[in-house]
Design an enzyme around this catalytic site. Structure first.
Site, PDB file in Angstrom:
ATOM      1  CD  GLU A 184      -2.077  56.654  -5.664  1.00 66.24           C
ATOM      2  OE1 GLU A 184      -2.883  56.775  -4.817  1.00 66.24           O
ATOM      3  OE2 GLU A 184      -2.204  57.106  -6.632  1.00 66.24           O
ATOM      4  CG  HIS A 235      -7.722  53.122  -5.092  1.00 61.36           C
ATOM      5  ND1 HIS A 235      -7.144  54.337  -4.520  1.00 61.36           N
ATOM      6  CD2 HIS A 235      -6.936  52.811  -6.165  1.00 61.36           C
ATOM      7  CE1 HIS A 235      -6.752  55.012  -5.264  1.00 61.36           C
ATOM      8  NE2 HIS A 235      -6.165  54.395  -6.339  1.00 61.36           N
ATOM      9  CG  HIS A 279      -1.960  52.646  -6.949  1.00 61.63           C
ATOM     10  ND1 HIS A 279      -1.356  53.381  -7.919  1.00 61.63           N
ATOM     11  CD2 HIS A 279      -3.120  53.183  -6.682  1.00 61.63           C
ATOM     12  CE1 HIS A 279      -2.282  54.260  -8.504  1.00 61.63           C
ATOM     13  NE2 HIS A 279      -3.320  53.892  -7.533  1.00 61.63           N
ATOM     14  CB  CYS A 315      -8.002  57.693 -10.159  1.00 60.16           C
ATOM     15  SG  CYS A 315      -6.140  57.763 -10.220  1.00 60.16           S
ATOM     16  CG  HIS A 373      -6.483  52.297 -10.562  1.00 63.56           C
ATOM     17  ND1 HIS A 373      -7.771  52.938 -10.081  1.00 63.56           N
ATOM     18  CD2 HIS A 373      -5.427  53.160  -9.944  1.00 63.56           C
ATOM     19  CE1 HIS A 373      -7.399  54.206  -9.432  1.00 63.56           C
ATOM     20  NE2 HIS A 373      -6.068  54.077  -9.070  1.00 63.56           N
ATOM     21  CG  HIS A 402      -2.510  40.887  -3.091  1.00 64.34           C
ATOM     22  ND1 HIS A 402      -1.267  41.081  -2.689  1.00 64.34           N
ATOM     23  CD2 HIS A 402      -2.484  40.587  -4.471  1.00 64.34           C
ATOM     24  CE1 HIS A 402      -0.414  40.733  -3.717  1.00 64.34           C
ATOM     25  NE2 HIS A 402      -1.083  40.610  -4.582  1.00 64.34           N
TER      26      HIS A 402
END
Length: 150
Positions: free
Chosen positions: A136, A16, A31, A25, A29, A75
């Site tokens: 997260e 995201h 998680h 952020c 990137h 994904h």
């Protein structure tokens, strides 16, 4: 008969970017999310029932969460649909990447609200979604509780 809470855990990988955020952020990137889903209900007490003693068959809960959360989010890259990353999102999608354009900023807090609505819509009438914990990172998570969201 007692009301019982049962929990099943899931994991998925999602990317995201936080549009308008003033920190790292804002960049694309990803998680490794961990999701704990807790439902509450009364165990089946009908003698001879195939689900005797169960609030919900863990396999049934797994099917719901897989179809509503894991399969769509795993994904994928989530962008706020109003992001300036829209051109990037369209380019990724045109190259066969899974992209979600959400009506919300894709923070853990907003994602857990979205996930709650997806799961609640699929649960049998005799069950309630009690809580969700969306982790997260190892040290950061958002939680959703039924009692906070009447």
């Amino acid at each position: 008969m007692s009301r019982i809470r049962v929990t099943k855990e899931f994991s998925f990988e999602t990317g995201h970017a936080l549009y308008g955020y003033d920190g790292k952020c804002r960049n694309v990137h990803g998680h490794s999310y961990k999701l704990a889903v807790t439902v509450i209900g009364t165990p089946v007490a009908t003698q001879g029932a195939v689900k005797l003693g169960m609030v919900i068959d863990f396999g049934d809960l797994k099917k719901i969460v897989r179809e509503e959360v894991v399969d769509p989010f795993d994904h994928a890259t989530i962008f706020n649909k109003n992001t300036p990353h829209l051109e990037l999102a369209m380019e990724l999608e045109s190259r066969g990447h899974k992209v979600i354009l959400a009506d919300y900023q894709p923070t853990s807090e907003n994602m857990v609200i979205d996930i709650a609505s997806r799961i609640k819509a699929r649960l049998p009438e005799d069950l309630q979604l009690h809580s969700l914990k969306l982790r997260e990172t190892e040290s950061a998570y958002a939680e959703w509780f039924m009692e906070d969201n009447p």
